[in-house]
Design a protein around this motif. Structure first.
Motif, PDB file in Angstrom:
ATOM      1  N   TYR A  69       0.831  -1.203   0.000  1.00  0.00           N
ATOM      2  CA  TYR A  69       0.000   0.000   0.000  1.00  0.00           C
ATOM      3  C   TYR A  69       0.862   1.249   0.000  1.00  0.00           C
ATOM      4  CZ  TYR A  69      -3.776  -3.142   1.418  1.00  0.00           C
ATOM      5  OH  TYR A  69      -4.690  -4.164   1.462  1.00  0.00           O
ATOM      6  N   LYS A  99      -6.944  -3.557   4.405  1.00  0.00           N
ATOM      7  CA  LYS A  99      -7.989  -4.344   3.768  1.00  0.00           C
ATOM      8  C   LYS A  99      -9.261  -4.349   4.620  1.00  0.00           C
ATOM      9  CE  LYS A  99      -7.776  -6.216   0.444  1.00  0.00           C
ATOM     10  NZ  LYS A  99      -7.376  -7.554   0.051  1.00  0.00           N
ATOM     11  N   TYR A 102     -10.903  -1.071   4.145  1.00  0.00           N
ATOM     12  CA  TYR A 102     -11.527  -1.028   2.815  1.00  0.00           C
ATOM     13  C   TYR A 102     -12.925  -1.642   2.866  1.00  0.00           C
ATOM     14  CZ  TYR A 102     -12.524  -2.294  -2.026  1.00  0.00           C
ATOM     15  OH  TYR A 102     -13.130  -2.450  -3.244  1.00  0.00           O
ATOM     16  N   HIS A 106     -16.655  -0.063   2.387  1.00  0.00           N
ATOM     17  CA  HIS A 106     -17.483  -0.598   1.298  1.00  0.00           C
ATOM     18  C   HIS A 106     -18.807  -1.140   1.809  1.00  0.00           C
ATOM     19  CE1 HIS A 106     -18.754  -3.418  -1.863  1.00  0.00           C
ATOM     20  NE2 HIS A 106     -18.113  -2.614  -2.690  1.00  0.00           N
ATOM     21  N   ALA A 117     -13.169   4.117  -0.364  1.00  0.00           N
ATOM     22  CA  ALA A 117     -12.487   2.827  -0.272  1.00  0.00           C
ATOM     23  C   ALA A 117     -11.534   2.618  -1.441  1.00  0.00           C
ATOM     24  CB  ALA A 117     -13.511   1.693  -0.211  1.00  0.00           C
ATOM     25  N   LYS A 118     -11.890   3.162  -2.604  1.00  0.00           N
ATOM     26  CA  LYS A 118     -11.031   3.008  -3.780  1.00  0.00           C
ATOM     27  C   LYS A 118      -9.673   3.679  -3.586  1.00  0.00           C
ATOM     28  CE  LYS A 118     -14.829   2.816  -7.152  1.00  0.00           C
ATOM     29  NZ  LYS A 118     -15.440   3.476  -8.328  1.00  0.00           N
ATOM     30  N   ARG A 121      -6.780   1.202  -2.119  1.00  0.00           N
ATOM     31  CA  ARG A 121      -6.573  -0.100  -2.748  1.00  0.00           C
ATOM     32  C   ARG A 121      -5.094  -0.475  -2.714  1.00  0.00           C
ATOM     33  NH1 ARG A 121      -6.781   0.855  -9.273  1.00  0.00           N
ATOM     34  NH2 ARG A 121      -5.342   2.606  -9.359  1.00  0.00           N
TER      35      ARG A 121
END
Length: 322
Positions: A69, A99, A102, A106, A117-118, A121
């Motif tokens: 990341y 994660k 994320y 979502h 959230a995008k 990634r």
């Protein structure tokens, strides 16, 4: 410095300066682990021939898939970005806080949360050992055995050769030193200004060297890939909780994944989506700085170029590398 020294070195000095300028303009990159990476010239064009090397004894595969990341958030209070630059703990079979965050965003079902959230990634790369046959913009690498991180766009060429799409194409083990093939990577900027590798090709199959002694010399330099997924390696020195603290600091808000109910979620997200909030989340760059897991500011790498949310990994890579 004496005048005599200046006079002695005045002749021919321009050539040395020109050489240094060319070196500075050539966009060569290196990492703390000395991963090979394609260099491009001032026109953003790069070309190199590499040979993928087989796994060492005791390891089953000559490649490993890694996720990491690179999350940058601008903080008005300090006038620069804070960064989260770490490998995913999922690489070693553990839960990862990014994660989890994320999916927490979502799963709220809210459109703006899904968009947020995008921005966190991961970036995927494939780590292999290579022999550098010819590196046009970095000839000092020629003849070296090095680790390399291949982006998904380059890795697709490897997959296509190992598992061809059409029946009339023969599968080739490109990691085989006798029957494999050399990969000629070609990089340039496409019509959209983003880097593309679409003109990359495989050369005709054949031995890396016909001389077994030379092959043996090359293979002795391959150290394996176990450290890339070793929980005790420097890549995974921080725990889940430590990474969670760092992530919250970079995002400038409590993590949604840690909230107990919808009320707490709303409170945690208030800072993330308030137009008047001083801290602004920027799209996630997906390249690490030269020293892995270094949290220093990367503005000098990104500059003023901010990628849009729909930019793919290789385009983000091109942005971060100039």
């Amino acid at each position: 410095m004496s005048l005599a020294h200046l006079k002695k070195n005045s002749t021919g000095g321009i050539a040395l300066l020109q050489k240094r300028l060319n070196e500075m303009k050539s966009k060569k990159t290196d990492s703390g682990d000395n991963y090979w990476k394609l260099s491009v010239d001032t026109a953003d064009v790069g070309s190199a021939e590499i040979r993928l090397l087989p796994a060492i004894e005791g390891e089953d595969y000559p490649f490993v898939k890694i996720a990491d990341y690179g999350i940058g958030v601008f903080h008005q209070s300090i006038g620069k970005k804070k960064w989260y630059i770490h490998r995913s703990l999922e690489n070693i079979g553990q839960k990862d806080p990014v994660k989890d965050e994320y999916w927490a965003l979502h799963n709220t079902g809210i459109k703006e949360n899904k968009e947020a959230a995008k921005l966190i990634r991961d970036r995927v790369s494939y780590i292999v050992w290579i022999y550098v046959v010819d590196d046009k913009n970095a000839p000092e690498n020629n003849g070296k055995v090095m680790k390399a991180k291949l982006s998904p766009s380059i890795w697709k060429f490897v997959e296509d050769k190992l598992t061809p799409q059409f029946d009339d194409e023969d599968a080739i083990n490109v990691f085989n030193p006798w029957e494999g093939a050399t990969l000629k990577i070609r990089a340039f900027n496409g019509s959209n200004g983003m880097r593309t590798y679409e003109k990359t090709v495989w050369l005709n199959p054949g031995p890396l060297f016909k001389d077994d002694e030379k092959l043996e010399e090359v293979f002795k330099q391959v150290k394996g890939l176990a450290d890339e997924t070793d929980p005790n390696s420097k890549h995974y020195s921080k725990s889940y909780d430590e990474l969670s603290v760092k992530l919250a600091e970079v995002l400038g808000r409590p993590l949604v994944k840690d909230q107990k109910d919808d009320v707490d979620n709303a409170s945690a997200l208030a800072n993330a989506f308030n137009d008047d909030e001083e801290d602004e989340v920027q799209p996630t760059p997906t390249r690490k700085p030269n020293v892995e897991e270094n949290d220093e500011d990367l503005d000098t790498l990104v500059g003023s170029k901010v990628p849009s949310n729909d930019v793919d990994d290789d385009e983000l890579d091109a942005l971060l590398n100039g």
